[in-house]
Design a protein around this motif. Sequence first.
Motif, PDB file in Angstrom:
ATOM      1  N   TRP B 614      59.344  -3.592 -30.363  1.00 14.37           N
ATOM      2  CA  TRP B 614      58.504  -2.565 -30.981  1.00 14.37           C
ATOM      3  C   TRP B 614      57.205  -3.164 -31.536  1.00 14.37           C
ATOM      4  N   VAL B 615      57.342  -4.286 -32.214  1.00 15.60           N
ATOM      5  CA  VAL B 615      56.170  -4.968 -32.800  1.00 15.60           C
ATOM      6  C   VAL B 615      55.208  -5.371 -31.699  1.00 15.60           C
ATOM      7  N   LEU B 616      55.743  -5.899 -30.617  1.00 15.51           N
ATOM      8  CA  LEU B 616      54.922  -6.341 -29.495  1.00 15.51           C
ATOM      9  C   LEU B 616      54.078  -5.180 -28.957  1.00 15.51           C
ATOM     10  N   ARG B 617      54.739  -4.058 -28.704  1.00 12.92           N
ATOM     11  CA  ARG B 617      54.045  -2.897 -28.128  1.00 12.92           C
ATOM     12  C   ARG B 617      52.992  -2.341 -29.103  1.00 12.92           C
ATOM     13  N   GLU B 618      53.427  -2.231 -30.376  1.00 15.71           N
ATOM     14  CA  GLU B 618      52.535  -1.644 -31.372  1.00 15.71           C
ATOM     15  C   GLU B 618      51.279  -2.528 -31.562  1.00 15.71           C
ATOM     16  N   SER B 619      51.510  -3.851 -31.608  1.00 12.38           N
ATOM     17  CA  SER B 619      50.397  -4.792 -31.818  1.00 12.38           C
ATOM     18  C   SER B 619      49.415  -4.738 -30.659  1.00 12.38           C
ATOM     19  N   THR B 637      42.197 -12.035 -30.755  1.00 11.98           N
ATOM     20  CA  THR B 637      43.533 -12.262 -30.221  1.00 11.98           C
ATOM     21  C   THR B 637      44.550 -11.713 -31.219  1.00 11.98           C
ATOM     22  N   ILE B 638      45.694 -11.249 -30.706  1.00 13.56           N
ATOM     23  CA  ILE B 638      46.774 -10.791 -31.567  1.00 13.56           C
ATOM     24  C   ILE B 638      47.971 -11.715 -31.354  1.00 13.56           C
ATOM     25  N   SER B 639      48.485 -12.261 -32.462  1.00 12.20           N
ATOM     26  CA  SER B 639      49.647 -13.170 -32.372  1.00 12.20           C
ATOM     27  C   SER B 639      50.904 -12.424 -32.795  1.00 12.20           C
ATOM     28  N   VAL B 640      51.914 -12.482 -31.949  1.00 12.40           N
ATOM     29  CA  VAL B 640      53.168 -11.756 -32.217  1.00 12.40           C
ATOM     30  C   VAL B 640      54.318 -12.757 -32.234  1.00 12.40           C
ATOM     31  N   ASN B 641      55.173 -12.631 -33.276  1.00 11.56           N
ATOM     32  CA  ASN B 641      56.327 -13.529 -33.374  1.00 11.56           C
ATOM     33  C   ASN B 641      57.431 -13.123 -32.393  1.00 11.56           C
ATOM     34  N   VAL B 642      58.006 -14.125 -31.752  1.00 13.74           N
ATOM     35  CA  VAL B 642      59.139 -13.891 -30.831  1.00 13.74           C
ATOM     36  C   VAL B 642      60.354 -14.630 -31.392  1.00 13.74           C
ATOM     37  N   SER B 643      61.428 -13.905 -31.611  1.00  8.96           N
ATOM     38  CA  SER B 643      62.622 -14.511 -32.197  1.00  8.96           C
ATOM     39  C   SER B 643      63.444 -15.243 -31.136  1.00  8.96           C
ATOM     40  N   THR B 644      64.396 -16.009 -31.641  1.00  8.38           N
ATOM     41  CA  THR B 644      65.232 -16.789 -30.738  1.00  8.38           C
ATOM     42  C   THR B 644      65.950 -15.891 -29.734  1.00  8.38           C
ATOM     43  N   ARG B 645      66.495 -14.820 -30.247  1.00 10.87           N
ATOM     44  CA  ARG B 645      67.237 -13.920 -29.363  1.00 10.87           C
ATOM     45  C   ARG B 645      66.325 -13.306 -28.312  1.00 10.87           C
ATOM     46  N   GLN B 646      65.111 -12.929 -28.745  1.00  6.94           N
ATOM     47  CA  GLN B 646      64.170 -12.334 -27.800  1.00  6.94           C
ATOM     48  C   GLN B 646      63.816 -13.319 -26.700  1.00  6.94           C
ATOM     49  N   LEU B 647      63.698 -14.558 -27.139  1.00  6.45           N
ATOM     50  CA  LEU B 647      63.298 -15.587 -26.188  1.00  6.45           C
ATOM     51  C   LEU B 647      64.342 -15.784 -25.099  1.00  6.45           C
ATOM     52  N   LEU B 672      51.947 -15.415 -28.185  1.00  6.33           N
ATOM     53  CA  LEU B 672      53.322 -15.278 -28.689  1.00  6.33           C
ATOM     54  C   LEU B 672      53.659 -16.503 -29.502  1.00  6.33           C
ATOM     55  N   GLU B 673      54.206 -16.268 -30.730  1.00  6.22           N
ATOM     56  CA  GLU B 673      54.577 -17.376 -31.604  1.00  6.22           C
ATOM     57  C   GLU B 673      56.084 -17.547 -31.568  1.00  6.22           C
ATOM     58  N   MET B 674      56.509 -18.806 -31.482  1.00  9.50           N
ATOM     59  CA  MET B 674      57.956 -19.067 -31.528  1.00  9.50           C
ATOM     60  C   MET B 674      58.198 -20.405 -32.200  1.00  9.50           C
ATOM     61  N   THR B 675      59.372 -20.541 -32.812  1.00 17.74           N
ATOM     62  CA  THR B 675      59.662 -21.779 -33.540  1.00 17.74           C
ATOM     63  C   THR B 675      60.213 -22.818 -32.586  1.00 17.74           C
ATOM     64  N   GLU B 676      60.139 -24.044 -33.078  1.00 18.33           N
ATOM     65  CA  GLU B 676      60.710 -25.124 -32.265  1.00 18.33           C
ATOM     66  C   GLU B 676      62.193 -24.890 -32.047  1.00 18.33           C
ATOM     67  N   GLY B 677      62.866 -24.450 -33.124  1.00 19.13           N
ATOM     68  CA  GLY B 677      64.332 -24.231 -33.060  1.00 19.13           C
ATOM     69  C   GLY B 677      64.693 -23.231 -31.979  1.00 19.13           C
ATOM     70  N   SER B 678      63.930 -22.147 -31.907  1.00 17.36           N
ATOM     71  CA  SER B 678      64.296 -21.115 -30.933  1.00 17.36           C
ATOM     72  C   SER B 678      64.046 -21.601 -29.508  1.00 17.36           C
ATOM     73  N   ILE B 679      63.080 -22.475 -29.387  1.00 18.42           N
ATOM     74  CA  ILE B 679      62.835 -23.030 -28.044  1.00 18.42           C
ATOM     75  C   ILE B 679      63.972 -23.949 -27.642  1.00 18.42           C
TER      76      ILE B 679
END
Lengths: 197, 820
Positions: B614-619, B637-647, B672-679
């Motif tokens: 939802w955040v992705l589409r809205e942004s 540019t618009i930066s959107v967070n991507v969670s581990t599960r989404q990834l 798209l922003e993602m953490t090292e952990g989720s990667i």
Amino acid sequence: MERPFAHLSVSARILVFLCLILLVSGVRQPARAQTTAEEYQVKGAFIFHFAQLVDWPAGALNSGSNSINLCIFDDEPGRQELQSTIEGKQVGARAIHVHLLSATQELQGCNILFLSRDESRRQTAILRGLRGIPVLMVGETSNFLSEGGMIRFHLVEGKIRFDINLGAADSSHLKISSRLLLLATSVTYGSDVGQGR
Amino acid sequence: MRIRDISIRTNLALLILSASALAVVLASFGFAIYERQSYRASSVRELTALADTLGANTAASLAFNDQSTAKEMLGALKTEPHVLAACLYDNQGRIFVEYRNSSGPSKLVLPTRQPDGADFDHDSLALFRGVLLNGERTGTIALIFDLSDFRFRLFEYAKIAVLVLVLSVLITFLASSRLAGSIADPLIQLAAVAHRISTDKDYSVRAQIRTGGETGLLVDSFNDMLSQIESRERALKEALGSLQESEERYALAARGANDGLWDWNLATNEIYFSPRWNHMLGYATSETWSCPEQWFSHIHADDREQVRAEIAAHCEGKTPEFVSECRMRHKSGGYIWTLSRGIAIRDQSGTALRMAGSQTDITEGKIADPLTHLPNRLYFIDRLESAIETARQQGALFAVLFVDLDQFKMVNDSLGHAAGDELLIDVAGRLRTSIRTGSRLGGPAQSVVARIGGDEFAILLGHIRHDSDASIVASRILERLNEPFQFEGRSMFVSASIGIALSSTGSTAEELLRNADTAMYQAKTNGKARSEFFNEGMRERAVTRFEIETGLRKAIERQQLLVYYQPIISLRDDRIYAFEALIRWNHPERGLILPGEFIPVAEESEIIVLLGRWVLRESCRQMAEWQRSFPSLRPLTISVNVSTRQLSDARLIEDVKSALADSGLNPASLALEMTEGSIMQNAQQTLATLDRLRAMKVGLEIDDFGTGYSSLSYLQRLPFHILKIDRSFIREMAAGNGSLDIVKAILQLAHSLKLEVIAEGVETEQQLCMLRELDCNYVQGYFFSKPVDAVTAEKFFQDASDSGLISPASVMVPAGDFEE
């Protein structure tokens, strides 16, 4: 028990004989008057039984009428009793008819002829005329048998008995049953009547 | 003595004798009667002839009334001694002539004339005949004949008859005794043999009687019957023997199989339970039960109706056999799992008369986890319930430990399921030994280790004296797990998070287990590889978490979610370079909720995927709109967070594509922003996904760089273009604890890898100055602006549109609100 009776019977016979002579000679009427009705009824019955025990030669009896003719003169005293007793009685297939005669010439057709005591005048002539002809002649007179008669009634101890002249019967070709002969008081064989033959 | 009591022999003889005697007597009587009749008839005949002769002779005498001649004729009767008298009657019935035999009785009374015929007196005969003269009846003759002579003759006959009777009885007696013997003797012998067999029970005896006819047949049949009985007896004994043998064998097998046996007579409602059956439930073999209700009363209340229904179904013929698994109460108070099987024996109408079967203790198979051989969740709950019951009665204390491996998913994903299984088996063994050594006071009955989920274990510590006993055990478990695991020659290190719930914190098994789970979750939240005691606060947090989770689902539907935007400033020209999209929840009751409160909850479920999408589409939509509204401005540019599960969600690429397509945003305007952990969670798959995104020209940024443990080799390989330094380093830069050096090092590393760097959490001018000096590319933080809603953000564009450039200075927002 029979001896005294038999003894008596002999004397009685003599007495009856004497009496009969007396009766015939003079005192006929009262005696006759006393006995007529009952006597002739019994005699009628006897004559009927004679007819039963006598055989006539073939052709002697009228084959067309089927009857046995008993002839009695119409002036006989007991003729009515006789007639009433015997008329129509059957002997075998034949019936007895009583013929009342008025004359001797009418004897033709008789099978039995009864001559009573009253016919003693005509007796001789009639008996002579019928000699050898099969007519059973029954009479009562004492000389009836000697004159050629065949059966003669007489009284024994008040009972009617009879005698038989077998010779006369033989000459007329009549056969008399032995049973009748057995019952006859006496049976003569016609030696005293030999004149007729 | 009655006839039936007399022996058959006497009976038969008597019967024959009496029959023959009766025959002789009857014949004699018949003969006498016949003789009398014929004597009379011949007398009548003789007398008639005599009368006729005399009649013929006297007929004329009668006709002419000549008595003397008639008398003479009758006198001829002197030669006939049996003619006692004679008499002639005239037609009027008067006696005409009479004759008396001189030898006859003198007082003989002459009879009066009778009708013609014979007239029998008791010993005289009077014969009356008509006397005929040429067919004309002239009278009647009567002859009296003496019959007394016949009596004499009859007496003579009687004497002969008696003689014959005696002779015949004698002869029949001799004959009948032989005949009766021939019939009766074999029967008597047969009876004797039968009697002997019935007393001796010796069926090998045979009747040795030689006879023919029906009796012979009887003897042969009797012997045949004996042979059959003997062979049947033998077969029966053998069958009984083998039956006993098979019964013993079966009993042995049943004992070997540890099966309990039961046999229920449905008609009398009596039931037999084998000793093993009793033993299974902890009862002595001497405790005999006979009532099915005793059985049912031991079945767990939750299972009882099911067992009854299954028995009823089988009795009604609906099931081929009765099979039921149920829990049964052990004498010790616990429950065991049993498998009961049975078959009903039915009558011809199909009505069940009897039911018998076995009962097997399947507790082991029922409760054990096949992999680790530890009891399963079901059994654990069961034991926990008994522990609660015991604790309530005795006031004892116990604890429930919830153990969850921290790195199990990683091991499973990176080394495969076989390694995961090996790990679980190893952990199970370690847990078991930890408990055993730790619970000297209580035996296994009090303490249980169970595997209740994939990598989740639960431990029941019975009879602890103090809270510390539980934490000691927890420490020992953590200690044991510290030792490396070996798998195919490799060493692995895993840790576990342990939640501890004391028995005082809950009243039901499920509640206690849930509490322990909550505490474990807390331990994980608190940094893993540790243990936490459950407390009421945790429960509240858990409840809150639950409420958030359910509320979030509704929030998406009811459009309660908002996107806030925080500008990212380029230090090259001090203008806004980009916006980071940050989610906010406009809760109807609680107002605006920050993501720190609900994102961790969302991350535990699939809701995070929905939120992220939802955040992705809205942004994208918003940024595209802004770019269209302010075409004169440089595209931001618009930066959107991507969670581990989404990834790791396979639909991420599609989601990005459709968000771009639907909004019309240039892919280069999206990062798209993602953490090292989720990667690192699923590096191989993530790498592929990132490559494809990069190919789409979508920007990729590493978020919170420096907090997780990253592989520098990956960093080089991954297609990122921006790296975001975690705010903790920025905040500490001025503290002189080495954070400045780290920031410096990160910047050097990034620049050498041709990556641009964004510094997060810039709150002071000092931090900004330091970052400028270190040649940081972009900054983000409250110093410039907190995240703002879309309307406020749009003002940046309007101001910029007015001034020609977007600068945060124009919209300096006072710090104070907290950023995530």
